[in-house]
Design an enzyme around this catalytic site. Structure first.
Site, PDB file in Angstrom:
ATOM      1  N   HIS A 394       0.960  -1.402  -0.469  1.00 30.76           N
ATOM      2  CA  HIS A 394       0.293  -0.011  -0.070  1.00 30.76           C
ATOM      3  C   HIS A 394       0.564   1.454  -0.195  1.00 30.76           C
ATOM      4  O   HIS A 394       0.401   2.266   0.019  1.00 30.76           O
ATOM      5  CB  HIS A 394      -1.101  -0.023   1.366  1.00 30.76           C
ATOM      6  CG  HIS A 394      -2.281  -0.716   0.688  1.00 30.76           C
ATOM      7  ND1 HIS A 394      -3.487  -0.573   0.338  1.00 30.76           N
ATOM      8  CD2 HIS A 394      -1.557  -2.221   1.941  1.00 30.76           C
ATOM      9  CE1 HIS A 394      -3.775  -2.509   0.672  1.00 30.76           C
ATOM     10  NE2 HIS A 394      -2.822  -2.785   1.741  1.00 30.76           N
ATOM     11  N   LYS A 585      -8.050  13.769   4.845  1.00 32.12           N
ATOM     12  CA  LYS A 585      -7.449  12.334   4.675  1.00 32.12           C
ATOM     13  C   LYS A 585      -6.225  12.699   5.921  1.00 32.12           C
ATOM     14  O   LYS A 585      -6.356  13.738   6.749  1.00 32.12           O
ATOM     15  CB  LYS A 585      -6.373  12.406   3.601  1.00 32.12           C
ATOM     16  CG  LYS A 585      -6.152  13.406   2.882  1.00 32.12           C
ATOM     17  CD  LYS A 585      -5.143  13.456   1.372  1.00 32.12           C
ATOM     18  CE  LYS A 585      -6.441  13.278   0.571  1.00 32.12           C
ATOM     19  NZ  LYS A 585      -6.387  12.632  -0.490  1.00 32.12           N
ATOM     20  N   ARG A 586      -5.904  12.032   6.424  1.00 33.02           N
ATOM     21  CA  ARG A 586      -4.751  11.999   7.129  1.00 33.02           C
ATOM     22  C   ARG A 586      -3.591  13.396   6.813  1.00 33.02           C
ATOM     23  O   ARG A 586      -3.588  13.979   5.030  1.00 33.02           O
ATOM     24  CB  ARG A 586      -3.801  10.883   7.695  1.00 33.02           C
ATOM     25  CG  ARG A 586      -4.267   9.185   7.924  1.00 33.02           C
ATOM     26  CD  ARG A 586      -4.599  10.100   9.866  1.00 33.02           C
ATOM     27  NE  ARG A 586      -4.068  10.146  10.006  1.00 33.02           N
ATOM     28  CZ  ARG A 586      -3.219   9.469  11.154  1.00 33.02           C
ATOM     29  NH1 ARG A 586      -3.661   7.712  11.670  1.00 33.02           N
ATOM     30  NH2 ARG A 586      -1.967   9.034  11.880  1.00 33.02           N
ATOM     31  N   LYS A 591       0.271  14.633   1.400  1.00 29.46           N
ATOM     32  CA  LYS A 591      -0.869  14.587   0.577  1.00 29.46           C
ATOM     33  C   LYS A 591      -1.215  16.072   0.085  1.00 29.46           C
ATOM     34  O   LYS A 591      -1.604  16.367  -0.559  1.00 29.46           O
ATOM     35  CB  LYS A 591      -1.102  14.019   1.452  1.00 29.46           C
ATOM     36  CG  LYS A 591      -2.052  13.145   1.797  1.00 29.46           C
ATOM     37  CD  LYS A 591      -2.725  12.534   2.409  1.00 29.46           C
ATOM     38  CE  LYS A 591      -2.118  10.860   3.907  1.00 29.46           C
ATOM     39  NZ  LYS A 591      -2.547  10.063   1.973  1.00 29.46           N
ATOM     40  N   THR A 693      -8.686   6.654  -1.760  1.00 33.61           N
ATOM     41  CA  THR A 693      -9.470   5.863  -1.881  1.00 33.61           C
ATOM     42  C   THR A 693     -10.948   7.156  -1.492  1.00 33.61           C
ATOM     43  O   THR A 693     -12.301   6.398  -2.278  1.00 33.61           O
ATOM     44  CB  THR A 693     -10.409   4.496  -1.209  1.00 33.61           C
ATOM     45  OG1 THR A 693      -9.716   5.100   0.500  1.00 33.61           O
ATOM     46  CG2 THR A 693      -9.416   3.709  -1.675  1.00 33.61           C
ATOM     47  N   LYS A 697     -14.805   8.463  -3.473  1.00 32.70           N
ATOM     48  CA  LYS A 697     -15.984   8.610  -2.953  1.00 32.70           C
ATOM     49  C   LYS A 697     -16.536  10.081  -3.042  1.00 32.70           C
ATOM     50  O   LYS A 697     -17.606  10.396  -3.139  1.00 32.70           O
ATOM     51  CB  LYS A 697     -15.769   8.799  -1.241  1.00 32.70           C
ATOM     52  CG  LYS A 697     -15.600   7.272  -0.292  1.00 32.70           C
ATOM     53  CD  LYS A 697     -15.023   6.802   0.889  1.00 32.70           C
ATOM     54  CE  LYS A 697     -14.415   5.834   0.553  1.00 32.70           C
ATOM     55  NZ  LYS A 697     -12.822   6.330   2.642  1.00 32.70           N
TER      56      LYS A 697
HETATM   57  C1  26Q Z   1       3.583   0.354   9.939  1.00 36.04           C
HETATM   58  C2  26Q Z   1       4.685   0.438  11.568  1.00 36.04           C
HETATM   59  C3  26Q Z   1       3.908   0.800  12.382  1.00 36.04           C
HETATM   60  C4  26Q Z   1       2.953   0.954  12.713  1.00 36.04           C
HETATM   61  C5  26Q Z   1       2.132   1.437  11.868  1.00 36.04           C
HETATM   62  C6  26Q Z   1       2.465   1.304  10.739  1.00 36.04           C
HETATM   63  C7  26Q Z   1       2.055   1.169   9.422  1.00 36.04           C
HETATM   64  C8  26Q Z   1       0.379   1.632   9.856  1.00 36.04           C
HETATM   65  C9  26Q Z   1      -0.734   2.218   8.253  1.00 36.04           C
HETATM   66  C10 26Q Z   1       2.117   1.871   8.492  1.00 36.04           C
HETATM   67  C11 26Q Z   1       1.123   2.654   7.157  1.00 36.04           C
HETATM   68  C12 26Q Z   1       0.056   2.535   7.417  1.00 36.04           C
HETATM   69  C13 26Q Z   1      -1.330   3.036   6.638  1.00 36.04           C
HETATM   70  C14 26Q Z   1      -1.062   2.975   5.113  1.00 36.04           C
HETATM   71  C15 26Q Z   1      -2.113   3.425   4.426  1.00 36.04           C
HETATM   72  O1  26Q Z   1      -3.131   3.826   5.282  1.00 36.04           O
HETATM   73  N1  26Q Z   1      -2.223   3.173   2.884  1.00 36.04           N
HETATM   74  C16 26Q Z   1      -2.718   3.859   2.207  1.00 36.04           C
HETATM   75  O2  26Q Z   1      -3.393   2.778   1.603  1.00 36.04           O
HETATM   76  C17 26Q Z   1      -4.652   3.201   0.928  1.00 36.04           C
HETATM   77  C18 26Q Z   1      -5.659   1.723   0.829  1.00 36.04           C
HETATM   78  O3  26Q Z   1      -4.446   1.307  -0.760  1.00 36.04           O
HETATM   79  C19 26Q Z   1      -4.395   4.222  -0.309  1.00 36.04           C
HETATM   80  O4  26Q Z   1      -5.488   3.909  -0.695  1.00 36.04           O
HETATM   81  C20 26Q Z   1      -3.657   5.015   0.011  1.00 36.04           C
HETATM   82  O5  26Q Z   1      -2.557   5.199  -0.845  1.00 36.04           O
HETATM   83  C21 26Q Z   1      -2.107   4.378   0.848  1.00 36.04           C
HETATM   84  O6  26Q Z   1      -1.496   5.841   1.821  1.00 36.04           O
END
Ligand code: 26Q
Length: 845
Positions: A394, A585-586, A591, A693, A697
């Site tokens: 991702h 978004k975050r 972004k 995503t 929406k």
């Molecule tokens: C990693 C290590 C330790 C703690 C947390 C994490 C961690 C947690 C969540 C790393 C990444 C995430 C989330 C990533 C994420 O949300 N990516 C998004 O995924 C979406 C679905 O595929 C995409 O639409 C977005 O572009 C992408 O940023």
């Protein structure tokens, strides 16, 4: 660039809507609970009514006038309706006639359940009716439900959309996750700064979950390994002196859309094991035993609130192993219950889809279970594991790639580390064979990153063990193949594939935008809900004056609704006549919320300078959470709030511009925001947003996009055409080519508008009593190493925004474009995405 419209998509990816079967037997016992409700076919429905009455009056302490009590009575009523079908689905799937998919994810951002359950069971109208005799209305009760915020953002919400589509496509899919006691933190604003507060979403209980204590599973930690050779000369390994933790499943129903299937989201809760306590107790160390109990239960206490990295934290690894081990043991137990310990059909009947590398420790865990618990040898175990695991990536951001210190694994999961080493040794032989004599290649591709502190590269482990590796949008997959994972692509080109993300049209159109849903259904019938490509038929109405009027009225009413939320949460008055320009978004530098804020400052300067010709009155909304440790993201929130304050308190400005930062953006907020948005901001630096995503929406709900050629924006543009999309900025190739000699000053000189904005920022205009607080932001924009290239894209963004204003001035034209966006959004239904996972990865029926 030229953009061509994608081939008309085949119809086969549609959700079949089977009406709920009504049993032919007359015995009431043979009729399921929901059938009973449907059979009555009355208004208001008596069966629902009666159950509800029992829930309200029959449960001690429930107060008819308390919204929370009424909500839980209603939720319990609906859960009862679900139970029978849920059981039937489970019984059917336990016969194991079809392939079972396990979707393993550290995050499931489910949001609220009630509205979605009512929609799926087709009980919304009956519930409205049943509530008539009480003081509470359905909307108020829905608002009483706390979001299940068990995720950070895109990745977690994608998992939730996927579960909805899997159930609606009648696929046997179990979601496996963690039942965090504290979900995503609540964001408060104090003085314009983000303050995090714990999200105790379970504090009033969770009426949807079913605790399955009899399906508990034991997960080992720590201890050490020993080996012995059996009489046949085979070496065996045992992992002993472990500290075990119980994993208790808490199941949540995942109803398919009106098809009778109820899938399961199984969330694990960590609890201390009894014998572990007892042993300590018998040793006389009672307090130590209780303290250790806490240690065990810490595992599922809190979601890590980072959406890009928090590498190396021990508790996070414990969560990952806990989820992976409990889920795999559960999957294997279910298989063994039907097929015994003959694993020859396992990979034919099971797939484990890894949602990023977060659960990738499942790979060595699967090997351990097959070898150490079920007696398979290495080759047998590897053949099964590597045919049943698939991995979705991702992100391309290097800081988000997970690496675990070897030292930590050695201590916490010694047997697992041994297995990782063995996987690596065997796989590096393939590498050596493919690139003979190339030691650099071996080092570059090794699962173990050597150095002062050796690490395990989890993405490499996942790729090596998976039969499928997919990205989440066309550009993202292309960049994975050509960049980050290029070596692996050369070695195993066939593993790599793209699955462009999607979102569920049930939650993100039917449920959240009932006005538009009704309008669509009046014109097209209601099968768009299960086959979103049918929305293309809307293109026939773009010249229909009456339809245009209705479309505008829907948007207007949705905007009125949103203004109430904004007034309440932000104390800013939005006017529905103004354009609603939204970025939610975050908060992350890539972004580029900062680009948006700079544009707001630019508009503010124009208005103050009385240069308002061609300006369209706008309400700009930004919302999102920053990772608690991400200082720059937090400064960006503060800047947004300070700019908003200046904008909104100047009566000369507010007729043209209003600006709000919405605190605590979450799934439920998005359900109100996307139906009311005119302009969707998807402005990431090209090449950085894997897919996005939220973009989809907004598009479904008829918003126009202003965006870069990044992630799924590219495919959205392909579907809707350049005339209906506000495209700007560098593309991914241009960004990477510019990087080595990027000179922001050059762009600042070429854009007087940007120059003025920076001057005003530097003058302290937005932080008169807080000198210097935005210095780091200013420095970042002017930094030749600014990876996000804010300055490079500003002017193009400003020009695109002028175009937006121009078009918005012509409401007729704008509305036509809006209709075309909804019409072209069919490809981004997660039904479509899941159909592709089903056919091309899972090979499930
Ligand atoms: C990693 C290590 C330790 C703690 C947390 C994490 C961690 C947690 C969540 C790393 C990444 C995430 C989330 C990533 C994420 O949300 N990516 C998004 O995924 C979406 C679905 O595929 C995409 O639409 C977005 O572009 C992408 O940023």
């Amino acid at each position: 660039m030229t953009v061509t419209k994608g081939k008309a998509r085949e119809k086969k990816n549609t959700v079949k809507t089977a009406k709920i079967k009504v049993s032919e037997k007359t015995s009431p016992k043979a009729v399921s609970a929901s059938d009973q409700v449907k059979q009555h076919d009355c208004d208001p429905c008596e069966a629902l009514d009666a159950t509800f009455k029992r829930q309200v009056q029959g449960v001690l302490g429930r107060d008819e006038n308390a919204t929370n009590d009424m909500y839980s009575a209603l939720a319990s009523t609906i859960k009862l309706q679900l139970l029978e079908q849920w059981r039937e689905t489970r019984l059917k799937d336990n016969q194991y006639q079809q392939k079972q998919v396990a979707y393993l994810s550290l995050e499931f951002l489910m949001g609220r359940t009630l509205g979605n359950a009512l929609l799926s069971l087709d009980l919304t109208d009956d519930t409205h009716a049943a509530l008539k005799q009480y003081s509470a209305d359905l909307e108020t009760l829905q608002e009483a439900e706390l979001d299940a915020g068990l995720g950070n953002g895109g990745l977690g919400r994608l998992a939730a959309c996927f579960l909805d589509s899997c159930a609606s496509l009648d696929l046997a899919v179990v979601g496996y996750g963690i039942r965090y006691e504290y979900g995503m933190f609540k964001q408060k604003l104090v003085d314009g700064y983000q303050v995090e507060q714990p999200d105790r979403w379970l504090r009033e209980g969770n009426p949807w979950e079913v605790r399955m204590a009899n399906h508990a599973i034991t997960v080992p930690f720590f201890g050490h390994t020993e080996s012995y050779v059996d009489l046949k000369g085979h070496r065996h390994y045992v992992w002993i002196d472990t500290q075990d933790v119980n994993a208790i499943p808490h199941d949540m129903p995942v109803p398919g859309f009106r098809n009778g299937r109820i899938n399961t989201l199984r969330l694990w809760k960590a609890e201390a094991t009894d014998d572990f306590d007892l042993a300590e107790f018998n040793d006389g160390d009672y307090t130590e035993a209780v303290a250790r109990k806490n240690l065990a239960e810490q595992i599922t206490m809190v979601l890590y609130p980072n959406d890009a990295s928090e590498n190396g934290k021990e508790l996070r690894l414990r969560q990952q192993y806990f989820l992976s081990s409990a889920s795999l043991q559960d999957i294997i137990q279910r298989y063994v219950a039907v097929h015994g310990t003959d694993f020859s059909r396992f990979s034919e009947l099971n797939v484990m889809q890894l949602n990023d590398t977060h659960p990738s420790i499942a790979v060595p865990e699967m090997m351990r279970l097959l070898m150490d618990s079920h007696g398979l040898n290495w080759d047998q175990a590897w053949a099964i594991t590597s045919k049943s695991v698939a991995y979705t990536n991702h992100t391309l951001l290097p800081e988000a790639l997970e690496r675990w210190p070897v030292r930590m694994l050695k201590h916490m999961l010694p047997r697992i580390l041994d297995i990782i080493y063995e996987i690596n040794a065997r796989y590096l032989e393939d590498v050596a064979h493919h690139w003979p004599g190339d030691n650099d290649k071996l080092a570059a591709m090794s699962i173990i990153e050597e150095g002062h502190e050796p690490h395990v590269r989890m993405a490499y482990l996942a790729i090596v063990a998976s039969f499928s590796v997919n990205g989440v949008a066309g550009l993202h997959t292309k960049l994975l193949k050509s960049g980050l994972f290029n070596d692996f692509y050369q070695l195993w080109p066939d593993k790599f594939n793209n699955k462009t993300n999607g979102v569920t049209p049930r939650r993100w159109l039917a449920h959240c935008n009932p006005r538009l849903a009704q309008l669509l259904t009046r014109r097209l019938g209601d099968s768009w809900m299960t086959d979103l490509t049918q929305l293309t038929a809307l293109n026939a109405f773009t010249d229909d004056k009456a339809f245009i009027k209705q479309w505008q009225a829907v948007k207007y009413d949705n905007k009125v609704d949103l203004t109430k939320l904004i007034a309440q949460e932000c104390e800013v008055v939005f006017e529905p006549e103004m354009m609603f320009d939204v970025q939610v978004k975050r908060i992350h530098e890539y972004k580029r919320q900062l680009l948006n804020i700079l544009h707001v400052i630019h508009l503010y300067q124009r208005i103050v300078a009385d240069d308002t010709e061609g300006l369209q009155p706008r309400c700009v909304l930004i919302g999102g959470k920053a990772a608690p440790g991400y200082a720059m993201a937090k400064q960006i929130i503060k800047l947004a709030n300070n700019v908003a304050h200046m904008v909104n308190s100047d009566p000369l400005v507010t007729p043209f511009l209003r600006f709000a930062f919405l605190p605590n953006y979450n799934v439920s907020a998005m359900e109100k925001i996307c139906p009311a948005t005119d302009l969707s901001e998807q402005i990431s630096t090209a090449g950085k947003e894997a897919s996005g995503t939220g973009n989809m929406k907004f598009m479904m709900n008829g918003a126009m996009t202003i965006g870069t050629l990044d992630g799924a924006n590219i495919e959205m543009l392909e579907e809707v055409g350049e005339d209906n999309f506000f495209l700007f900025g560098l593309n991914a190739d241009e960004v990477s080519q510019l990087k080595p000699h990027y000179n922001p000053q050059q762009y600042i000189q070429q854009s007087p508008a940007l120059g003025h904005v920076l001057e005003m920022l530097k003058s302290g205009h937005f932080n008169l009593v807080e000198p210097g607080i935005f210095d780091s932001i200013i420095a970042a924009i002017e930094d030749p190493y600014d990876q996000w290239m804010i300055a490079a894209d500003f002017e193009a963004y400003r020009v695109a925004q002028e175009k937006v204003s121009q078009v918005y001035a012509d409401q007729h034209h704008w509305t036509q474009m809006s209709i075309r966006n909804t019409a072209a959004s069919g490809r981004f239904s997660s039904d479509n995405t899941i159909s592709a996972y089903r056919d091309e990865i899972w090979h499930a029926k």
